[in-house]
Write an enzyme that holds these catalytic residues in place. Structure first.
Site, PDB file in Angstrom:
ATOM      1  N   ASP A  20       0.812  -1.216   0.000  1.00  0.00           N
ATOM      2  CA  ASP A  20       0.000   0.000   0.000  1.00  0.00           C
ATOM      3  C   ASP A  20       0.846   1.269   0.000  1.00  0.00           C
ATOM      4  OD1 ASP A  20      -2.309  -1.420  -0.066  1.00  0.00           O
ATOM      5  OD2 ASP A  20      -3.003  -0.892   1.943  1.00  0.00           O
ATOM      6  N   ASP A  32     -15.160  10.318   1.043  1.00  0.00           N
ATOM      7  CA  ASP A  32     -14.393   9.258   0.395  1.00  0.00           C
ATOM      8  C   ASP A  32     -15.129   7.932   0.610  1.00  0.00           C
ATOM      9  OD1 ASP A  32     -11.111   9.025  -0.323  1.00  0.00           O
ATOM     10  OD2 ASP A  32     -12.027   7.161   0.344  1.00  0.00           O
ATOM     11  N   TYR A  50      -9.298   6.687  -8.159  1.00  0.00           N
ATOM     12  CA  TYR A  50      -8.316   5.850  -8.846  1.00  0.00           C
ATOM     13  C   TYR A  50      -8.631   5.614 -10.319  1.00  0.00           C
ATOM     14  CZ  TYR A  50      -7.386   5.540  -3.978  1.00  0.00           C
ATOM     15  OH  TYR A  50      -7.150   5.905  -2.673  1.00  0.00           O
ATOM     16  N   HIS A  57      -5.838   8.533   5.901  1.00  0.00           N
ATOM     17  CA  HIS A  57      -5.566   7.273   6.610  1.00  0.00           C
ATOM     18  C   HIS A  57      -4.287   7.310   7.452  1.00  0.00           C
ATOM     19  CE1 HIS A  57      -8.825   5.241   4.656  1.00  0.00           C
ATOM     20  NE2 HIS A  57      -8.295   5.334   3.442  1.00  0.00           N
ATOM     21  N   HIS A  61     -13.811   5.262   1.511  1.00  0.00           N
ATOM     22  CA  HIS A  61     -13.183   4.623   2.665  1.00  0.00           C
ATOM     23  C   HIS A  61     -13.374   5.473   3.919  1.00  0.00           C
ATOM     24  CE1 HIS A  61     -10.850   3.138  -0.880  1.00  0.00           C
ATOM     25  NE2 HIS A  61     -11.008   1.983  -0.251  1.00  0.00           N
TER      26      HIS A  61
END
Length: 452
Positions: free
Chosen positions: A94, A171, A298, A136, A173
């Site tokens: 990641d 988002d 993305y 994150h 996430h």
């Protein structure tokens, strides 16, 4: 109400960095969005600035010293020679240790810190930093493509002038890094709309509401795959109207991750570009200082289209649905339009489920006093300038405050002063990292240059 003062922050080097050929995170998308923005002439409707880059000292207002030290030193070659440190700070796959990693982080974080200062100093009503939004990143490690949490750094700056700040995340996430940073305080209310259930990062249940003084100041809206514009707007507008009326923040930081769009490579929502932008327009309508940052996304041609369109929404300028010619025009064929339509995927969110989510959040917010009291205090002095070049506005503001302080002292006024605790100790792990690096170089017979 007069026209909004809008600041647009952009560093033209941000698109130069590359996580890796096979990695889905592409900083290049920010340059693509900027090309559309300038092709429409939107840059002329805003105060466009190249922000100063964040320093290590600024980053350690949230992150640990040893982590930032590692980011300054790491390179792909060094990571191979020091796998123990890399596993400690950078999750494999990641968060790769790509060339220019620290410089990329300094651009992202520098923009968000500068944007918060612009709001604090009354220069801007709306600020845009599409290079930000890396939600994150944790205090001592990277996570989910994010290395330095520019959002936390921006909110810490805003809290110096504003009693209460709302953090809003659309988002796909969960905004776990920002929520975690402010989980025990009532001065930040974090609100995250995200896909939940067997989906990264796995946090953000509706029952996660904060702890201690921060209990009920974390708001999580867990959603299922396929949510469309209509159902998203239903829950978004009800929750956010309740949050704004109850909490009454002095500023809003909005993470506009575009992986919640239809057709994203990682996300499984079904929002159109206009459905996503409707959330931005709704938050703008409250008239509270608004700071919009980027985030995930993305399918890069859709990311660029959406952030360009949302810039037009924030500016209040209608733009043609036909894309003007720009530096990356060929990416948008065959239709060359400013649009990301929804598709026909199944919406697994029922009306009953969404109504229950809204009702549960309403019950949580009932525990929050309207405009909760925060003890008033003298605004602490601005952080010392981290570069040799200090803006005229900063210098004038600092001089004004020095004069005010001298006047109060001469008049015999006694006020308690908040003293900022500064990190003065050296990074504990820096000597150890350097020794390990030298040992690895000696063992390999190679001469790897240290990154500054």
């Amino acid at each position: 109400m007069g026209p909004k003062r809008i600041t647009y922050l952009y560093d033209d080097e941000v698109g130069n960095y590359n996580y890796g050929y096979d990695h889905c995170m592409k900083p290049f998308r920010i340059r693509m969005a900027h090309s559309i923005i300038t092709s429409y002439g939107l840059d002329k409707k805003m105060n466009m600035r190249r922000p100063p880059r964040a320093t290590a000292e600024q980053m350690t207002r949230f992150h640990t010293d040893d982590y930032i030290t590692y980011l300054r030193l790491v390179s792909p070659e060094l990571a191979e020679l020091m796998p123990t440190y890399n596993e400690r700070f950078l999750p494999p796959m990641d968060c790769p240790p790509f060339d220019g990693l620290y410089e990329f982080c300094s651009i992202s974080a520098g923009g968000s810190i500068a944007g918060a200062k612009s709001i604090n100093q009354g220069e801007s009503d709306i600020v845009i930093n599409w290079a930000g939004g890396l939600h994150h990143a944790k205090k001592g490690e990277a996570s989910g493509f994010c290395y330095v949490n520019d959002i936390v750094l921006a909110i810490l700056e805003l809290l110096r002038y504003h009693q209460r700040v709302v953090y809003l995340d659309i988002d796909v996430h969960h905004g776990d890094g920002v929520e975690e940073a402010f989980y025990t305080t009532d001065r930040v209310m974090s609100v995250s709309f995200h896909q939940f259930g067997n989906f990264f990062p796995g946090t953000g249940d509706i029952k996660d509401v904060g702890v201690e003084r921060g209990k009920y100041y974390a708001v999580n809206v867990p959603l299922r795959e396929g949510i469309d514009d209509e159902t998203y707007a239903f829950v978004f507008q009800r929750v956010m109207r309740n949050v704004m009326e109850t909490y009454r923040p002095g500023a809003v930081v909005m993470q506009c991750g575009t992986d919640s769009l239809s057709g994203d490579r990682l996300g499984c929502f079904n929002l159109s570009m206009k459905g996503h932008a409707a959330c931005v327009e709704f938050m703008k309508s409250f008239g509270v200082p608004l700071f919009c940052v980027g985030g995930g996304g993305y399918t890069i041609r859709n990311v660029a289209r959406t952030w360009a369109y949302e810039t037009s929404v924030l500016v209040g300028e209608k733009v043609s649905p036909v894309l003007p010619y720009n530096d990356y025009y060929e990416f948008y064929g065959p239709d060359y339009s400013l649009d990301v339509p929804a598709n026909n995927m199944v919406n697994h969110n029922t009306r009953e489920q969404l109504e229950k989510i809204v009702a549960d959040i309403h019950d949580h917010l009932r525990h929050v006093p309207h405009a909760p009291s925060v003890q008033m205090h003298e605004v602490p002095r601005d952080w010392p300038s981290d570069s040799e070049e200090e803006s005229d506005g900063d210098m004038a503001l600092a001089e004004k405050r020095r004069q005010q302080a001298a006047s109060r002292e001469a008049a015999g006024t006694h006020r308690s002063k908040r003293v900022r605790a500064r990190r003065t100790r050296p990074a504990e792990d820096e000597p150890l990292i350097r020794r390990e690096q030298q040992r690895a170089e000696d063992d390999s017979g190679s001469n790897y240059s240290e990154r500054d």
